[in-house]
Design a protein around this motif. Structure first.
Motif, mmCIF file in Angstrom:
data_model
loop_
_atom_site.group_PDB
_atom_site.id
_atom_site.type_symbol
_atom_site.label_atom_id
_atom_site.label_comp_id
_atom_site.label_asym_id
_atom_site.label_seq_id
_atom_site.Cartn_x
_atom_site.Cartn_y
_atom_site.Cartn_z
ATOM 1 N N ASP A 141 38.640 40.064 44.390
ATOM 2 C CA ASP A 141 39.484 41.146 43.865
ATOM 3 C C ASP A 141 39.017 42.502 44.374
ATOM 4 O O ASP A 141 39.833 43.373 44.699
ATOM 5 N N GLY A 142 37.710 42.694 44.497
ATOM 6 C CA GLY A 142 37.200 43.965 45.022
ATOM 7 C C GLY A 142 37.589 44.115 46.479
ATOM 8 O O GLY A 142 38.112 45.150 46.904
ATOM 9 N N ILE B 299 40.625 35.746 44.542
ATOM 10 C CA ILE B 299 39.804 35.292 43.408
ATOM 11 C C ILE B 299 39.446 36.503 42.561
ATOM 12 O O ILE B 299 38.702 37.391 42.984
ATOM 13 N N ASN C 88 37.666 37.872 39.565
ATOM 14 C CA ASN C 88 36.675 37.721 38.491
ATOM 15 C C ASN C 88 36.450 39.044 37.768
ATOM 16 O O ASN C 88 35.518 39.184 36.977
ATOM 17 N N ILE D 242 35.395 41.933 38.750
ATOM 18 C CA ILE D 242 34.127 42.657 38.979
ATOM 19 C C ILE D 242 33.717 42.511 40.448
ATOM 20 O O ILE D 242 34.238 41.635 41.151
ATOM 21 N N TYR D 243 32.814 43.366 40.891
ATOM 22 C CA TYR D 243 32.157 43.142 42.189
ATOM 23 C C TYR D 243 30.961 42.229 41.905
ATOM 24 O O TYR D 243 29.889 42.699 41.519
ATOM 25 N N GLY D 244 31.164 40.956 42.086
ATOM 26 C CA GLY D 244 30.112 39.997 41.710
ATOM 27 C C GLY D 244 28.877 40.098 42.601
ATOM 28 O O GLY D 244 27.758 40.276 42.115
HETATM 29 MG MG MG Z 1 35.186 40.064 42.306
#
Ligand code: MG
Ligand code: TPP
Ligand code: SF4
Length: 277
Positions: free
Chosen positions: A100-101, A126, A128, A130-132
């Motif tokens: 997503d980021g 994908i 989630n 957040i910046y995982g």
């Molecule tokens: Mg992400």
């Protein structure tokens, strides 16, 4: 094949690379399985696919694991690379898998313009929230009020509704499912692959390590339970008031329409010009 080996893994992934880059409980593996399942059920040859990803945990889905051509590109740019690949090799299935980021922040313009152009790509985004990979910073998809490492008092920003945004930009096919819905996600990916036009499947996925920990939403099981309890089918959501939809995840198909597609138009023009020459 050993008796315990997963048939999709044996059939479609490279044997000589490590099996995963993700943390225990991460949803990314579920999304990867839905992608391979879709290719298998459509009885397509993975060699006819070119996978393109950016940078982030999600971008590790195809590369280096899938046993076909994979382009692991730069942050935010997979759709730009994929556009070039599709225009040059229109007979290939070109699939972008990224986070997503990657696709809505630094790569946000590429995403909306690819949808506007209606180029025949299948994008599995994908989400989630957040910046995982970089430690859990707030993303444009982080829901308001959620605590992250860069919003310790809770995010004060509104988040993108990715599926609605890409629908409005002109995509041919858009669906959203969560990792609680792998079967539905697989069906949507199949439709996305078969669609002659820009297709986006938003895969809402748990990141227990960054999102779960900072937001205090808990581990993978609690996050999956949250997806289960808060998902609302789009048809039902259309009849609900905004207040009733607060905190809900709207799932299902957002659009499925036929429109002229860009790579076919370019291929046709190239033929016409070659005949004239
Ligand atoms: Mg992400
Ligand atoms: C030009 C550039 N800016 C920033 C980064 C650092 N960076 C790498 S991945 C990433 C965010 C990834 O988030 P997302 O796409 O949501 O993937 P996830 O890890 O959550 O799956 C960032 C900011 C980079 N690699 N290159
Ligand atoms: S940091 Fe989050 S998204 Fe990345 S692999 Fe770990 S659980 Fe998955």
């Amino acid at each position: 094949m050993t008796p315990t080996a997963h048939p999709l893994r044996e059939k479609y992934t490279r044997r000589h690379v490590a099996r995963t880059t993700t943390c225990p409980g991460c949803g990314i593996g579920t999304v990867s399985q839905s992608i391979l399942w879709a290719i298998d059920e459509l009885q397509l040859d993975i060699d006819d696919f070119i996978f393109v990803s950016g940078i982030g945990c999600s971008a590790w889905v195809p590369s280096p694991f899938y046993n076909t051509d994979t382009l692991h590109t730069t942050h935010g740019r997979p759709i730009a690379f994929a556009t070039g690949v599709k225009l040059g090799l229109p007979h290939k299935h070109v699939m972008v898998v990224s986070g997503d980021g990657d696709l809505t922040a630094i790569g946000g313009n590429h995403l909306i313009h690819a949808a506007r152009r209606n180029i025949n790509l299948t994008v599995v985004l994908i989400n989630n929230g957040i910046y995982g990979m970089t430690g859990g910073q707030t993303a444009p998809t982080t829901p308001p009020g959620i605590k992250t490492i860069t919003s310790p008092y809770g995010s004060m920003e509104y988040d993108f509704d990715v599926a609605e945004m890409v629908t409005a930009a002109g995509a041919s096919y858009v669906a959203r499912w969560t990792t609680h819905h792998p079967r539905q996600m697989c069906r949507a990916i199949k439709k996305g692959i078969e669609k002659k036009g820009f297709a986006l499947i938003e895969a809402v996925s748990q990141c227990p390590v960054q999102f779960g920990r900072a937001s205090k939403l808990g581990g993978a099981t609690r996050m999956l339970q949250h997806f289960k309890e808060n998902s609302v089918r789009r048809e039902k959501a259309l009849e609900m008031a905004p207040a009733q939809l607060e905190g809900k995840i709207i799932v299902g198909e957002f659009v499925d329409r036929e429109k002229a597609e860009l790579s076919a138009q370019w291929a046709r023009l190239r033929c016409e010009l070659a005949e004239e020459a």
